[in-house]
Design a protein around this motif. Structure first.
Motif, short mmCIF file in Angstrom:
data_model
loop_
_atom_site.label_atom_id
_atom_site.label_comp_id
_atom_site.label_asym_id
_atom_site.label_seq_id
_atom_site.Cartn_x
_atom_site.Cartn_y
_atom_site.Cartn_z
N THR A 26 38.75 36.89 46.66
CA THR A 26 39.92 36.95 45.74
C THR A 26 40.34 35.37 45.58
N ALA A 60 45.35 42.93 38.35
CA ALA A 60 45.40 44.47 38.10
C ALA A 60 46.80 44.90 37.99
N ASP A 288 40.24 33.43 39.97
CA ASP A 288 39.06 34.19 40.31
C ASP A 288 38.53 34.83 39.03
N THR A 290 38.24 37.84 38.17
CA THR A 290 38.75 39.03 37.50
C THR A 290 40.41 38.45 37.22
N ASN A 292 42.94 36.95 38.93
CA ASN A 292 43.79 36.78 39.90
C ASN A 292 44.07 35.05 39.99
#
Length: 451
Positions: A26, A60, A288, A290, A292
């Motif tokens: 992450t 998320a 990262d 995703t 984050n």
């Protein structure tokens, strides 16, 4: 969506973080690895026993939090500090050093807490890139050599002489920075975890040095230290939401005063009133795959001139940084800081992650760079590269390339303008990862690495 990348104060730091991103880590994992690498590659700027501030965005949940791992005030009674004068550009800066200038370190606790909350890879894996750098040594880039020359009186004290002036000569550009003791320190950190600096092997070594050299840190100070989470300070600028931290930098307040499209005069008006000097800092920014994001700013101050024997770890000198002492120092409380790791969001989500080094110039560097990106549409690297000016007490310091008509108008108004001959690390070091690119500061010989 922002492409995964790491921007940092040294190419080796950025590469360490990108290695962890490529391994599936992450932004937190990558930031930890990069920060540990900076404690090898950037030891003229930062170190393992320093302090820092972190901001982390969890894609998320959509939540962003600040993590305070700055130094705390120790409770012991130490010997008087030693005064030291350091030439900083045209300024002669007064510092206080020695073991009594060392505050309770926070970087290990901050990295440990960041890993527990947001890390996914095993802790030992995150130490590997830094450990490899410590074994191989790291070439000295130009900006770090210039900083070392300025800091020679403290960096070559005691144990530091063998590291930064082997054979009696300061390291030059391209020379390899060899710190063999850091192999031992990182191996211990890899095996014992971040707690080694508070209750383990590194703590024992730190306490031994403090006792021998009449410092102020006690065993109770170390065991009581905790890195703490808090909500970011929010501001708006150019239709975006800016998340940062409060404190001495005044980033949110500066953005509140800065009118979009007001150019250099508006920026100067928003910045006016800053102080002149501070210690030495580095910053890294990570996003990262995703989405984050993590920004980490750390510092040793000037450095106390004391190293842990056999570990080549420099003690911080935060208690000797006069600009940080804004109120009576209370044992156990955090010292004030100008650090301001920052995230910016627009209607589509995270737009950029950024931070800056540079003490009291940090605000100038960060606000000016972000305004150039958000308001003027510059690419991150063009915004970082653009010549800077900084109001310092009775003068405006200016790099070559700042609009001469603007500077001439300031002089007509009675202000003193000091024109520098080249871009200089005095004017801070910014690292940015954004939707439209990433950038590291040439003033600090920084680097960007893509995952």
């Amino acid at each position: 969506m922002i492409r995964a990348a790491v921007a940092a104060g040294h190419p080796a730091t950025a590469e360490a973080g990108a290695e962890i991103l490529a391994d599936g880590g992450t932004a937190a994992d990558a930031a930890i690895a990069a920060c540990l690498a900076s404690c090898v590659a950037e030891t003229v700027m930062t170190g393992l026993l320093g302090g820092g501030h972190i901001i982390y965005f969890d894609a998320a949940t959509g939540a962003a939090r600040n993590l305070d791992c700055f130094v705390a005030v120790p409770s012991g009674q130490g010997a008087p500090m030693h005064d030291l004068q350091v030439p900083f550009g045209e300024e002669l800066v007064h510092y206080a050093i020695g073991a009594s200038s060392c505050g309770v370190p926070g970087v290990p606790a901050g990295l440990g807490e960041l890993w527990r909350e947001h890390g996914t890879l095993p802790w030992p894996r995150l130490v590997e890139p830094a450990l490899r750098l410590a074994r191989d040594g790291v070439p000295m880039p130009p900006a770090h050599v210039a900083c070392l020359a300025m800091l020679e009186p403290v960096m070559t004290m005691r144990e530091g002489a063998m590291i930064y002036a082997p054979g009696g000569h300061l390291l030059a550009v391209g020379d390899r920075l060899q710190q063999p003791g850091l192999v031992n320190a990182l191996t211990v950190l890899q095996e014992e975890g971040a707690g080694s600096a508070y209750t383990g092997t590194l703590a024992a070594s730190l306490l031994a040095v403090v006792r021998e050299r009449d410092g102020m840190i006690t065993a109770d100070d170390l065991t009581a230290y905790r890195a703490t989470w808090s909500e970011p300070v929010r501001a708006t600028f150019a239709g975006r939401e800016v998340l940062t931290r409060g404190g001495l930098s005044g980033i949110a307040e500066t953005f509140a005063r800065l009118a979009p499209s007001s150019g250099a005069p508006g920026l100067l008006a928003a910045l006016d009133g800053g102080a002149t000097v501070d210690g030495h800092t580095t910053n890294l920014s990570v996003v990262d795959a995703t989405g984050n994001a993590c920004v980490v700013t750390t510092s040793l101050g000037l450095g106390s001139g004391d190293w842990l024997p056999g570990f080549d770890v420099h003690l911080n000198s935060m208690l000797g940084e006069t600009d940080l002492i804004q109120a009576p120092l209370v044992p156990g409380e955090r010292m004030a800081s100008m650090m301001a790791p920052t995230l910016v969001f627009d209607g589509a989500g995270l737009e950029l992650a950024a931070g800056a080094a540079g003490g009291t110039r940090l605000r100038t560097a960060l606000v000016g760079t972000l305004a150039a990106i958000l308001d003027e549409g510059l690419s991150p690297q063009d915004a970082v590269d653009r010549p800077r000016f900084h109001p310092a007490l009775d003068a405006v310091q200016a790099e070559p390339g700042v609009d001469e008509s603007f500077l001439a108008e300031l002089e007509r108004e009675g202000r003193t303008v000091r024109r520098w001959s080249s871009l200089h690390h005095y004017f801070g070091g910014v690292s940015v990862v954004a939707r439209n690119g990433a950038a590291a500061d040439p003033r600090r010989s920084g680097g960007v690495s893509w995952a």
